[in-house]
Design a protein around this motif. Structure first.
Motif, short mmCIF file in Angstrom:
data_model
loop_
_atom_site.label_atom_id
_atom_site.label_comp_id
_atom_site.label_asym_id
_atom_site.label_seq_id
_atom_site.Cartn_x
_atom_site.Cartn_y
_atom_site.Cartn_z
N HIS A 6 0.84 -1.19 0.00
CA HIS A 6 0.00 0.00 0.00
C HIS A 6 0.89 1.26 0.00
O HIS A 6 0.66 2.19 -0.78
CB HIS A 6 -0.91 -0.01 1.24
N LEU A 7 1.91 1.26 0.85
CA LEU A 7 2.80 2.43 0.94
C LEU A 7 3.62 2.60 -0.33
O LEU A 7 3.98 3.72 -0.70
CB LEU A 7 3.71 2.31 2.17
N LYS A 8 3.89 1.50 -1.00
CA LYS A 8 4.62 1.57 -2.28
C LYS A 8 3.74 2.26 -3.33
O LYS A 8 4.19 3.14 -4.06
CB LYS A 8 5.00 0.15 -2.72
N MET A 9 2.48 1.85 -3.32
CA MET A 9 1.53 2.44 -4.28
C MET A 9 1.35 3.94 -4.02
O MET A 9 1.22 4.73 -4.96
CB MET A 9 0.15 1.77 -4.16
N SER A 10 1.34 4.32 -2.76
CA SER A 10 1.11 5.73 -2.43
C SER A 10 2.39 6.56 -2.54
O SER A 10 2.37 7.77 -2.32
CB SER A 10 0.51 5.86 -1.03
N GLY A 11 3.52 5.91 -2.85
CA GLY A 11 4.78 6.64 -3.02
C GLY A 11 5.51 6.90 -1.71
O GLY A 11 6.49 7.63 -1.66
N ASP A 12 5.05 6.28 -0.62
CA ASP A 12 5.70 6.49 0.68
C ASP A 12 6.81 5.47 0.94
O ASP A 12 7.50 5.55 1.94
CB ASP A 12 4.66 6.38 1.81
N PHE A 13 6.92 4.49 0.04
CA PHE A 13 7.96 3.48 0.22
C PHE A 13 8.49 3.04 -1.14
O PHE A 13 7.71 2.84 -2.07
CB PHE A 13 7.39 2.25 0.95
#
Ligand code: SF4
Ligand code: ZN
Length: 323
Positions: free
Chosen positions: A242-249
């Motif tokens: 999820h964080l990868k998709m949102s650009g946070d990871f």
């Protein structure tokens, strides 16, 4: 560091992002292997790892995927010694063993205390036994287990990161002070500790990921650990995807792992290892991944810094770190 997320990252959200667990058999460990590791005395020795099947860890760290191979309820007494016996039969001749249980060895709902004695008996001919634990579960129980053992007990603790803001977001339910106190307790009681350190947890850029992995190695050694293992952070547990998709990871690059390992070994403060499992995940270049992995393995084993692998991908990586 990126702006923190608007998400409320807590147990409930992290667990809600999960997929299914893998089917496991409580009568068998879910994995075992033998790998070479540099020992504390400087020799290179075959070291067994047994991945014990037991109840899921009560903590829900943001980056953790170890819940995938766990049971929902505690396993019966004697099950863990049976699992150890089963795996040891398949790895004769080893003298160093890691018992990794996807959580904390000293969590009584994972490893029943009444099994300690039988586990110690099974390991009586070993030189070293390494178990893992959340720092908050370090207490007198560790001494009780140590006193039953013939081999030296080493305990691996997740520091994860010395960045206090990121550590809080990781939902580890631990402060840096908790970590230092636990290592201090073990050191006072002559138990060696090692730290797991994350390379590029969420909310950090590539260069910040390198910076904080290096500061985390400094912090761990200053706290008194004898060894650090640097683990590049992966997606795959739902929350991290999820964080990868949102650009946070973003997953770190293999070049960064090389840089951090060079730094750690160069300190000469204790053993520093890079986790070399499946490093293709962390490389965009087909040409040099194998050579880079071989170099990292050799550096792990010999604790020496070898000449860098040169490749056209170095240029791209330098510009990514500058950004
Ligand atoms: S304490 Fe360790 S095993 Fe438990 S959730 Fe956190 S990282 Fe995973
Ligand atoms: Zn390359």
């Amino acid at each position: 560091m990126n702006e923190k997320t608007n998400l409320l990252i807590n147990d409930k959200w992290i667990v809600s992002q999960r997929g299914n667990k893998n089917p496991v058999d409580a009568l068998k460990p879910y994995g075992w292997l033998v790998e070479k590791e540099r020992t504390i005395s400087g020799s290179i020795a075959d070291t067994g790892i047994i991945f014990l099947t037991n109840r899921e860890c009560p903590f829900h760290c943001l980056m953790c995927d170890l819940w995938k191979n766990t049971t929902d309820i505690s396993v019966a007494a004697s099950t863990i010694p049976d699992q150890i016996r089963y795996a040891l039969d398949k790895m004769p001749g080893i003298r160093h063993i890691k018992l990794y249980n996807s959580g904390s060895f000293f969590d009584p709902r994972a490893i029943p205390e009444e099994d300690y004695e039988e586990i110690a008996y099974l390991l009586e001919n070993f030189q070293t036994v390494i178990v893992e634990s959340h720092p908050k579960l370090i207490n007198e129980k560790c001494l009780k287990f140590r006193d039953m053992l013939c081999p030296d007990l080493h305990i691996a603790l997740g520091l994860e990161t010395a960045n206090p803001d990121v550590l809080e977001i990781l939902n580890k339910q631990m402060t840096l002070d908790d970590f230092t106190k636990s290592v201090g307790f073990l050191t006072k009681n002559e138990i060696k500790s090692r730290a797991f350190i994350l390379l590029r947890p969420p909310f950090l850029s590539e260069s910040e990921g390198i910076y904080w992995a290096e500061r985390s190695i400094d912090f761990a050694f200053n706290s008194g650990v004898e060894c650090c293992t640097v683990i590049p952070v992966r997606a795959g547990n739902g929350a991290m995807d999820h964080l990868k998709m949102s650009g946070d990871f973003n997953m770190p690059d293999i070049h960064s792992l090389e840089k951090v390992l060079e730094y750690g070994i160069g300190l000469n403060a204790g053993r520093v290892f890079a986790d070399t499992w499946d490093l293709g995940l962390f490389s965009k270049c087909q040409k040099c991944t194998v050579k880079r992995t071989e170099r990292l393995v050799e550096m792990n084993l010999n604790q020496k810094i070898y000449p860098r692998v040169e490749c056209s991908c170095d240029r791209d990586q330098r510009s990514e770190i500058r950004e």
